[in-house]
Design a protein around this motif. Sequence first.
Motif, short mmCIF file in Angstrom:
data_model
loop_
_atom_site.label_atom_id
_atom_site.label_comp_id
_atom_site.label_asym_id
_atom_site.label_seq_id
_atom_site.Cartn_x
_atom_site.Cartn_y
_atom_site.Cartn_z
N VAL A 130 18.50 51.39 -25.54
CA VAL A 130 18.95 51.40 -26.94
C VAL A 130 19.93 52.74 -27.00
O VAL A 130 19.77 53.70 -26.38
CB VAL A 130 18.10 51.40 -28.07
N GLU A 131 21.15 52.36 -27.85
CA GLU A 131 22.04 53.46 -28.17
C GLU A 131 21.55 53.96 -29.66
O GLU A 131 21.96 55.51 -29.67
CB GLU A 131 23.47 53.10 -28.22
N VAL A 132 20.99 53.44 -30.48
CA VAL A 132 20.72 53.62 -31.84
C VAL A 132 19.33 53.19 -32.33
O VAL A 132 18.87 52.26 -32.05
CB VAL A 132 21.47 53.06 -33.02
N VAL A 133 18.58 54.38 -32.60
CA VAL A 133 17.22 53.91 -32.94
C VAL A 133 17.12 54.24 -34.71
O VAL A 133 17.46 55.34 -35.15
CB VAL A 133 16.18 54.82 -32.31
N ILE A 134 16.66 53.36 -35.54
CA ILE A 134 16.52 53.52 -36.74
C ILE A 134 15.09 53.73 -37.12
O ILE A 134 14.10 52.87 -36.72
CB ILE A 134 17.24 52.28 -37.58
N LEU A 135 14.89 54.74 -37.84
CA LEU A 135 13.32 54.99 -38.07
C LEU A 135 13.10 54.75 -39.25
O LEU A 135 13.60 55.45 -40.44
CB LEU A 135 13.17 56.58 -37.83
N LEU B 287 7.49 58.65 -29.12
CA LEU B 287 8.96 58.28 -29.19
C LEU B 287 9.95 59.11 -28.62
O LEU B 287 10.78 58.94 -27.78
CB LEU B 287 9.58 57.69 -30.59
N ASP B 288 9.72 60.66 -28.92
CA ASP B 288 10.74 61.65 -28.47
C ASP B 288 10.92 61.65 -27.11
O ASP B 288 12.01 61.79 -26.49
CB ASP B 288 10.36 62.68 -29.13
N PRO B 289 9.71 61.71 -26.25
CA PRO B 289 10.03 61.79 -24.68
C PRO B 289 10.78 60.55 -24.14
O PRO B 289 11.49 60.59 -23.07
CB PRO B 289 8.62 61.69 -24.42
N LEU B 290 10.69 59.55 -24.98
CA LEU B 290 11.25 58.03 -24.45
C LEU B 290 12.93 58.10 -24.70
O LEU B 290 13.45 57.23 -24.23
CB LEU B 290 10.79 56.93 -24.96
N LEU B 291 13.49 58.99 -25.66
CA LEU B 291 14.95 58.86 -25.98
C LEU B 291 15.91 59.75 -25.28
O LEU B 291 15.42 60.82 -24.72
CB LEU B 291 14.75 59.28 -27.53
N GLN B 292 17.08 59.40 -25.00
CA GLN B 292 17.86 60.18 -24.27
C GLN B 292 18.72 61.15 -25.14
O GLN B 292 18.63 60.99 -26.37
CB GLN B 292 19.07 59.37 -23.60
N ASN B 293 19.45 62.07 -24.60
CA ASN B 293 20.26 63.13 -25.43
C ASN B 293 21.28 62.61 -26.13
O ASN B 293 21.64 63.09 -27.29
CB ASN B 293 20.69 64.17 -24.44
N ASP B 294 21.79 61.45 -25.76
CA ASP B 294 22.90 60.88 -26.32
C ASP B 294 22.70 59.73 -27.44
O ASP B 294 23.18 58.96 -28.03
CB ASP B 294 23.86 60.27 -25.32
N THR B 295 21.33 59.40 -27.50
CA THR B 295 20.65 58.46 -28.37
C THR B 295 20.88 58.90 -29.63
O THR B 295 20.42 60.25 -30.10
CB THR B 295 19.29 58.13 -28.27
N LEU B 296 21.05 58.09 -30.80
CA LEU B 296 21.37 58.53 -32.28
C LEU B 296 20.21 58.05 -32.85
O LEU B 296 19.55 56.75 -32.67
CB LEU B 296 22.57 57.79 -32.97
N GLU C 206 12.14 69.33 -36.05
CA GLU C 206 10.91 69.70 -35.46
C GLU C 206 10.16 68.80 -34.45
O GLU C 206 9.43 69.18 -33.42
CB GLU C 206 9.96 70.46 -36.51
N LEU C 207 10.32 67.58 -35.11
CA LEU C 207 9.67 66.49 -34.44
C LEU C 207 10.39 65.92 -33.42
O LEU C 207 9.81 65.35 -32.47
CB LEU C 207 9.33 65.49 -35.42
N PHE C 208 11.60 65.85 -33.30
CA PHE C 208 12.33 65.14 -32.24
C PHE C 208 13.28 66.19 -31.83
O PHE C 208 14.33 66.71 -32.19
CB PHE C 208 13.03 64.00 -32.75
N SER C 209 13.16 66.42 -30.39
CA SER C 209 13.93 67.33 -29.84
C SER C 209 15.07 66.62 -28.91
O SER C 209 16.26 67.35 -28.62
CB SER C 209 13.12 68.04 -28.56
N ASN C 210 14.85 65.38 -28.46
CA ASN C 210 15.85 64.74 -27.57
C ASN C 210 17.14 64.11 -28.28
O ASN C 210 18.40 64.54 -28.01
CB ASN C 210 15.41 63.76 -26.85
#
Length: 233
Positions: A57-62, A76-85, A100-104
């Motif tokens: 996925v390119e975009v994730v809506i939370l 979720l955070d470990p599963l996302l790429q640095n270029d994911t929105l 604080e919750l999402f670093s990627n």
Amino acid sequence: MKVGIIGCGVMGSALAQTIVKNHEVTLYDHKKENAEPLGKKVGAPVATSLEKLAKGVEVVILAVKPKDVEKVADDLDPLLQNDTLLLSILSGTPLQRLKELFSNPKIFRLMPNLPILCGKGMIGVVEEEEHLEEDKIKVEKTLKGLGTITWFKEPLMNAFIALTGSNPAYIYLIIEAMVEAGISMGFKAAQAQEFILETFEGAVALLRHSKSLPEELRWRISSPGGTTIAGLN
């Protein structure tokens, strides 16, 4: 674009129903009874895990409940790429907390209102200096067809929520009261509601067209000793 929506409650469902018209959407909710009926309704696949949703996925809506964000972030955070929105619609959860919750992922905080269901929503997005123009364009592309998108600094978010998120409920309450008044005066409910909706639309159109202040138009309608001023009083 490939868009993943996490949380299939009221707002997550509303977003999905429009976004699916322009993008490839995958849904996820920890309650299958929320995600599966929505998936069938909009024709979108339902992921059985966050890992499967995040793949490609390119975009994730939370769109989960704020109380659940920490648990979702851990998974979720470990599963996302640095270029994911990551687009968060969590009320009361500021950008600093999300960071604080999402670093990627690249994080955007936004708030839509329910009229996105008919393409007439208001969507406020928090703007930061670190946001790249190309990412902002991607956000707007994701939200295409939902309504009017406006960008502002985070201190204005609570005011925006009050003006646009809550106000539709107040407007519906006013319309409900007017319909009841129409019934009490002899009209059928459907007829009274149509009269009122047309009047609302006409009043808004005139306000836009005339570029007048609301009070100026209100006084133009209020003849001395007439029924309008009596009603206002």
